[in-house]
Design a protein around this motif. Structure first.
Motif, mmCIF file in Angstrom:
data_model
loop_
_atom_site.group_PDB
_atom_site.id
_atom_site.type_symbol
_atom_site.label_atom_id
_atom_site.label_comp_id
_atom_site.label_asym_id
_atom_site.label_seq_id
_atom_site.Cartn_x
_atom_site.Cartn_y
_atom_site.Cartn_z
ATOM 1 N N UNK A 140 0.850 -1.188 0.000
ATOM 2 C CA UNK A 140 0.000 0.000 0.000
ATOM 3 C C UNK A 140 0.886 1.238 0.000
ATOM 4 N N UNK A 141 0.738 2.049 -1.030
ATOM 5 C CA UNK A 141 1.523 3.277 -1.160
ATOM 6 C C UNK A 141 0.733 4.447 -0.569
ATOM 7 N N UNK A 142 1.344 5.134 0.373
ATOM 8 C CA UNK A 142 0.762 6.351 0.927
ATOM 9 C C UNK A 142 1.504 7.532 0.312
ATOM 10 N N UNK A 143 0.776 8.540 -0.169
ATOM 11 C CA UNK A 143 1.421 9.637 -0.892
ATOM 12 C C UNK A 143 2.115 10.632 0.030
ATOM 13 N N UNK A 144 3.123 11.311 -0.523
ATOM 14 C CA UNK A 144 3.711 12.461 0.156
ATOM 15 C C UNK A 144 2.645 13.546 0.150
ATOM 16 N N UNK A 145 2.513 14.245 1.257
ATOM 17 C CA UNK A 145 1.546 15.324 1.298
ATOM 18 C C UNK A 145 1.065 15.606 2.703
ATOM 19 N N UNK A 146 -0.040 16.322 2.762
ATOM 20 C CA UNK A 146 -0.602 16.703 4.048
ATOM 21 C C UNK A 146 -1.581 15.649 4.536
ATOM 22 N N UNK A 147 -1.570 15.443 5.856
ATOM 23 C CA UNK A 147 -2.418 14.450 6.502
ATOM 24 C C UNK A 147 -3.098 15.083 7.707
ATOM 25 N N UNK A 148 -4.380 14.751 7.894
ATOM 26 C CA UNK A 148 -5.032 15.031 9.166
ATOM 27 C C UNK A 148 -4.534 13.959 10.126
ATOM 28 N N UNK A 149 -4.027 14.388 11.277
ATOM 29 C CA UNK A 149 -3.486 13.469 12.271
ATOM 30 C C UNK A 149 -4.260 13.648 13.575
ATOM 31 N N UNK A 150 -4.816 12.541 14.071
ATOM 32 C CA UNK A 150 -5.561 12.534 15.327
ATOM 33 C C UNK A 150 -4.853 11.567 16.269
ATOM 34 N N UNK A 151 -4.595 12.010 17.503
ATOM 35 C CA UNK A 151 -3.899 11.179 18.493
ATOM 36 C C UNK A 151 -4.904 10.612 19.492
ATOM 37 N N UNK A 152 -4.590 9.420 20.046
ATOM 38 C CA UNK A 152 -5.474 8.844 21.040
ATOM 39 C C UNK A 152 -4.834 7.705 21.803
ATOM 40 N N UNK A 153 -5.568 7.225 22.794
ATOM 41 C CA UNK A 153 -5.147 6.093 23.637
ATOM 42 C C UNK A 153 -6.344 5.181 23.861
ATOM 43 N N UNK A 154 -6.064 3.902 24.114
ATOM 44 C CA UNK A 154 -7.135 2.950 24.409
ATOM 45 C C UNK A 154 -6.542 1.695 25.047
ATOM 46 N N UNK A 155 -7.430 0.834 25.518
ATOM 47 C CA UNK A 155 -7.015 -0.409 26.179
ATOM 48 C C UNK A 155 -6.504 -1.462 25.190
ATOM 49 N N UNK A 156 -7.141 -1.555 24.005
ATOM 50 C CA UNK A 156 -6.787 -2.598 23.044
ATOM 51 C C UNK A 156 -6.516 -1.973 21.676
ATOM 52 N N UNK A 157 -5.866 -2.740 20.809
ATOM 53 C CA UNK A 157 -5.575 -2.239 19.475
ATOM 54 C C UNK A 157 -6.850 -1.955 18.686
ATOM 55 N N UNK A 158 -7.835 -2.821 18.797
ATOM 56 C CA UNK A 158 -9.095 -2.604 18.074
ATOM 57 C C UNK A 158 -9.835 -1.380 18.609
ATOM 58 N N UNK A 159 -9.875 -1.223 19.918
ATOM 59 C CA UNK A 159 -10.518 -0.054 20.522
ATOM 60 C C UNK A 159 -9.802 1.226 20.086
ATOM 61 N N UNK A 160 -8.469 1.187 20.041
ATOM 62 C CA UNK A 160 -7.700 2.354 19.615
ATOM 63 C C UNK A 160 -8.018 2.702 18.162
ATOM 64 N N UNK A 161 -7.994 1.710 17.302
ATOM 65 C CA UNK A 161 -8.295 1.937 15.890
ATOM 66 C C UNK A 161 -9.698 2.514 15.706
ATOM 67 N N UNK A 162 -10.684 1.927 16.373
ATOM 68 C CA UNK A 162 -12.068 2.402 16.247
ATOM 69 C C UNK A 162 -12.241 3.811 16.803
ATOM 70 N N UNK A 163 -11.589 4.096 17.934
ATOM 71 C CA UNK A 163 -11.669 5.423 18.544
ATOM 72 C C UNK A 163 -11.055 6.470 17.631
ATOM 73 N N UNK A 164 -9.858 6.182 17.118
ATOM 74 C CA UNK A 164 -9.182 7.124 16.231
ATOM 75 C C UNK A 164 -9.979 7.354 14.952
#
Length: 159
Positions: free
Chosen positions: A90-114
């Motif tokens: 998967x190629x991600x392009x050079x450029x601007x990104x919206x970046x949101x930071x977060x924390x959670x108990x599990x990887x799935x919870x973190x992914x869903x929250x973000x």
């Protein structure tokens, strides 16, 4: 109000194992179950460990991408290497990104929250930017104080 930043990122490559999400795109319960089942499978069958062995850092990428009108979901790592059995590079392009930071108990919870914070709030608030498709990813970066932490990266363009 979402806590987000706009960051410039160099292009990067994620190698991943993936699955097609069959639930309707508005069926969040169905989609989340499919994602959870997939992550349990890649952890148990060793595919996630295979990816970690070729990774260029310790980050785990939870990638969503539309491919040929299909909703795809990947477990991946940043790498320039490849594995013959990997599903996609998967190629991600050079450029601007919206970046949101977060924390959670599990990887799935973190992914869903973000994902929820990024698509439900940050993109709506970033009125000078638009998401025009392409892959987006939750990045699980590590653990501290008993919580996983990470970021959501969504490529955007200026309006």
């Amino acid at each position: 109000m979402a806590n987000y930043t706009i960051e410039e990122k160099d292009s990067f490559t994620v190698l991943g194992f993936g699955t097609e999400l069959k639930s309707h795109y508005t069926d969040f319960v169905g989609i989340n179950k499919e994602k959870a089942d997939f992550w349990n499978e890649v952890k148990e069958d060793g595919r996630l460990d295979e990816l970690k062995a070729v990774a260029s850092n310790d980050y785990i990428f939870v990638v969503n991408e539309a491919v040929n009108n299909k909703m795809m979901h990947y477990a991946g790592v940043m790498t320039e290497k490849t594995l013959p059995e990997a599903t996609r590079v998967i190629q991600f392009p050079k450029g601007e990104y919206v970046v949101v930071k977060g924390e959670a108990q599990t990887d799935l919870e973190l992914s869903n929250t973000l994902t929820g914070m990024a698509f439900g709030q940050a993109l709506a608030e970033a009125t000078d930017y638009a998401y025009v498709g392409g892959p987006n990813t939750a990045v699980i970066m590590g653990e501290q104080n008993g919580l996983l932490y990470g970021e959501m990266w969504i490529p955007v363009v200026r309006k």
